[in-house]
Design a protein around this motif. Structure first.
Motif, mmCIF file in Angstrom:
data_model
loop_
_atom_site.group_PDB
_atom_site.id
_atom_site.type_symbol
_atom_site.label_atom_id
_atom_site.label_comp_id
_atom_site.label_asym_id
_atom_site.label_seq_id
_atom_site.Cartn_x
_atom_site.Cartn_y
_atom_site.Cartn_z
ATOM 1 N N THR A 67 0.825 -1.216 0.000
ATOM 2 C CA THR A 67 0.000 0.000 0.000
ATOM 3 C C THR A 67 0.852 1.257 0.000
ATOM 4 O OG1 THR A 67 -0.103 -0.044 2.418
ATOM 5 C CG2 THR A 67 -1.861 -1.188 1.217
ATOM 6 N N LEU A 68 2.166 1.091 -0.140
ATOM 7 C CA LEU A 68 3.077 2.243 -0.068
ATOM 8 C C LEU A 68 3.178 2.994 -1.383
ATOM 9 C CD1 LEU A 68 6.023 0.741 2.018
ATOM 10 C CD2 LEU A 68 4.137 2.164 2.829
ATOM 11 N N THR A 69 2.790 2.369 -2.481
ATOM 12 C CA THR A 69 2.968 2.982 -3.789
ATOM 13 C C THR A 69 1.667 2.925 -4.582
ATOM 14 O OG1 THR A 69 3.597 0.932 -4.919
ATOM 15 C CG2 THR A 69 5.360 2.175 -3.828
ATOM 16 N N GLU A 70 1.558 3.812 -5.557
ATOM 17 C CA GLU A 70 0.384 3.810 -6.421
ATOM 18 C C GLU A 70 0.343 2.566 -7.299
ATOM 19 O OE1 GLU A 70 0.010 7.358 -8.680
ATOM 20 O OE2 GLU A 70 0.007 8.699 -6.930
ATOM 21 N N GLY A 105 -3.204 -3.113 -8.060
ATOM 22 C CA GLY A 105 -3.703 -4.486 -8.016
ATOM 23 C C GLY A 105 -3.304 -5.330 -9.199
ATOM 24 N N ALA A 106 -2.518 -4.800 -10.117
ATOM 25 C CA ALA A 106 -2.131 -5.550 -11.306
ATOM 26 C C ALA A 106 -0.959 -6.479 -11.016
ATOM 27 C CB ALA A 106 -1.749 -4.581 -12.429
ATOM 28 N N GLN A 107 -0.939 -7.642 -11.684
ATOM 29 C CA GLN A 107 0.217 -8.552 -11.672
ATOM 30 C C GLN A 107 0.688 -8.852 -10.254
ATOM 31 O OE1 GLN A 107 3.129 -6.529 -14.045
ATOM 32 N NE2 GLN A 107 1.990 -6.781 -15.925
ATOM 33 N N ALA A 108 -0.187 -9.412 -9.455
ATOM 34 C CA ALA A 108 0.111 -9.606 -8.038
ATOM 35 C C ALA A 108 1.315 -10.497 -7.793
ATOM 36 C CB ALA A 108 -1.115 -10.175 -7.329
ATOM 37 N N ALA A 154 9.505 -0.447 -6.279
ATOM 38 C CA ALA A 154 10.800 0.062 -5.839
ATOM 39 C C ALA A 154 11.185 1.327 -6.594
ATOM 40 C CB ALA A 154 11.873 -1.016 -6.016
ATOM 41 N N VAL A 155 10.916 1.343 -7.906
ATOM 42 C CA VAL A 155 11.209 2.526 -8.727
ATOM 43 C C VAL A 155 10.424 3.727 -8.201
ATOM 44 C CG1 VAL A 155 10.905 3.550 -11.009
ATOM 45 C CG2 VAL A 155 11.837 1.241 -10.793
#
Length: 437
Positions: free
Chosen positions: A171-174, A179-182, A192-193
């Protein structure tokens, strides 16, 4: 001790296709890249001196051992010798520490104090956490959530070195909240990027696909050249993005001795065998550099499997270019076959390989027994025999230990379900909009 890395770039008769920068890119991925790593990616210089602070750390576990696996040969019915180069004897349990120490050194010297990365099986995250601790840096790791649940002690080991570990998607990043490619390493890298770009004191760091990271791994093959008591004609390594395979194989290519170079990938992510040579993103954000690679598409939904660190959608640009030019052969192996090969190796040699290395061992069995590994005939002008069979011997890199992968072996013993084949229609859709090289 090997004191210099050896670049393959001067031995290629072509230039690597240049990276592209998409319009949506912030430039954050490459802006903080230390100049020395940039040079190592583009220069025609062949030998690069290993910095003394890195060499000092290498001395605790290098050179790594090489031995002839005679009991394994007997068990599988090999017709030629099988030599094993073993990279599992360091704190990370894999070859990843070779480039983690080098990158931490260069980033620290460039003024960064926190490195951020994504990891699949956890070997790279562990290696970077240890390297950051060695150079007094902070480390943040986004690990594929399914892998972290299967291997919770990978997270424990990273935290032991002071790293913050987040299951991806987080939940730290947009991009994590999309929810894609879990189950995707591309998503963990994308997180990370994004996380690194939010603070100028942080730098995103990647462990496999870049040309400089493959350069750092050439200590593996350079040692093997010195250690082998007799010639081999097939060199085998597993491929996630390509650092392990590149590390063992490219020094043989550079010396021009004609071995067949066999890259072994997971059938769950068959980029070299079923992908296309095209420009694609290295992460799931769509904002990083676009590189020329063999890819199944960064948007492809990779199914869960125990191929772990091999579950990446694309191959490194240098490995991809060599594949395109017929200098590298490739085969794909299913997880059941890989884990069974690793089990046989453990029973015969008393060393438990990582699941990734099971793929390489499975291919080594094929070329040492019945002939060519399933897939292509030999690519490099008939190296290893016109039919791809080994005539003199096989060298295989066991890139890590499996002591933190026991859940995979538990499931093998319980009757691991059959592998799900990569969906042809989904593969076509994932690459349909990519610009071909």
């Amino acid at each position: 001790m090997i004191t210099h890395w050896r670049s393959v770039l001067p031995h290629l008769v072509y230039d690597l296709p240049p990276d592209l920068t998409p319009e949506t890119s912030s430039g954050a991925v490459t802006a903080g890249l230390p100049l020395e790593l940039v040079r190592q990616s583009v220069s025609s210089k062949e030998f690069w001196e290993i910095p003394e602070p890195v060499l000092e750390r290498y001395r605790s576990y290098r050179p790594s051992p090489l031995w002839r696996a005679r009991r394994f040969e007997e068990e599988v019915g090999a017709r030629v010798p099988i030599y094993v180069k073993y990279e599992g004897g360091n704190i990370s349990g894999s070859h990843k520490l070779n480039t983690a120490l080098a990158q931490a050194h260069y980033y620290h010297r460039a003024g960064f104090r926190e490195l951020v990365t994504g990891t699949g099986a956890g070997q790279w995250g562990t290696a970077l956490a240890a390297a950051c601790a060695a150079f007094g840096m902070t480390c943040t790791v986004f690990m594929v959530g399914g892998s972290l649940r299967d291997k919770p002690y990978r997270g424990s080991l990273m935290r032991l070195f002071g790293a913050e570990v987040h299951a991806s998607p987080s939940t730290l990043t947009e991009v994590g909240q999309s929810g894609a490619q879990a189950n995707s390493l591309a998503l963990a890298i994308g997180e990370a990027v994004e996380y690194a770009a939010a603070d100028p004191k942080r730098a995103f760091c990647i462990g496999s696909g870049e040309t400089y990271s493959i350069l750092h791994q050439t200590v593996i093959g350079l040692e093997a050249v010195e250690q082998l008591p007799e010639p081999v004609d097939v060199v085998v390594g597993s491929v996630g993005a390509g650092s392990n395979f590149g590390g063992i194989a490219l020094p043989f290519f550079a010396r021009g001795s004609g071995e067949r170079l066999l890259a072994v990938e997971s059938s769950a992510t068959p980029k070299l065998t079923r992908g296309v040579y095209a420009y694609d993103h290295t992460d799931a954000t769509g904002t990083g550099p676009v590189e020329a690679m063999y890819t199944i598409g960064s948007s492809y939904g990779i199914p869960p499997s125990h191929s772990a660190g091999l579950r990446f959608h694309g191959a490194a640009k240098v490995i991809s270019a060599m594949r395109h030019h017929g200098q590298v052969d490739a085969v794909a192996v299913g997880q059941r076959t890989a884990l069974e090969a690793a089990r046989v190796f453990a029973m015969s040699e008393l060393v438990l390989p990582a699941p990734e290395s099971g793929h390489a061992l499975a291919a080594a069995i094929e070329v040492a027994t019945s002939g060519v590994a399933p897939g292509d005939a030999a690519a490099a002008g008939g190296a290893g025999g016109a039919d791809g069979k080994a005539r003199q011997g096989v060298l295989v890199c066991v890139s890590g230990h499996g002591l933190l992968d026991l859940s995979a072996y538990d499931r093998l013993l319980a009757g691991l379900p059959e592998d799900a084949l990569a969906d042809e229609e989904a593969l076509r859709a994932a690459v349909s909009g990519l610009r071909r090289v």
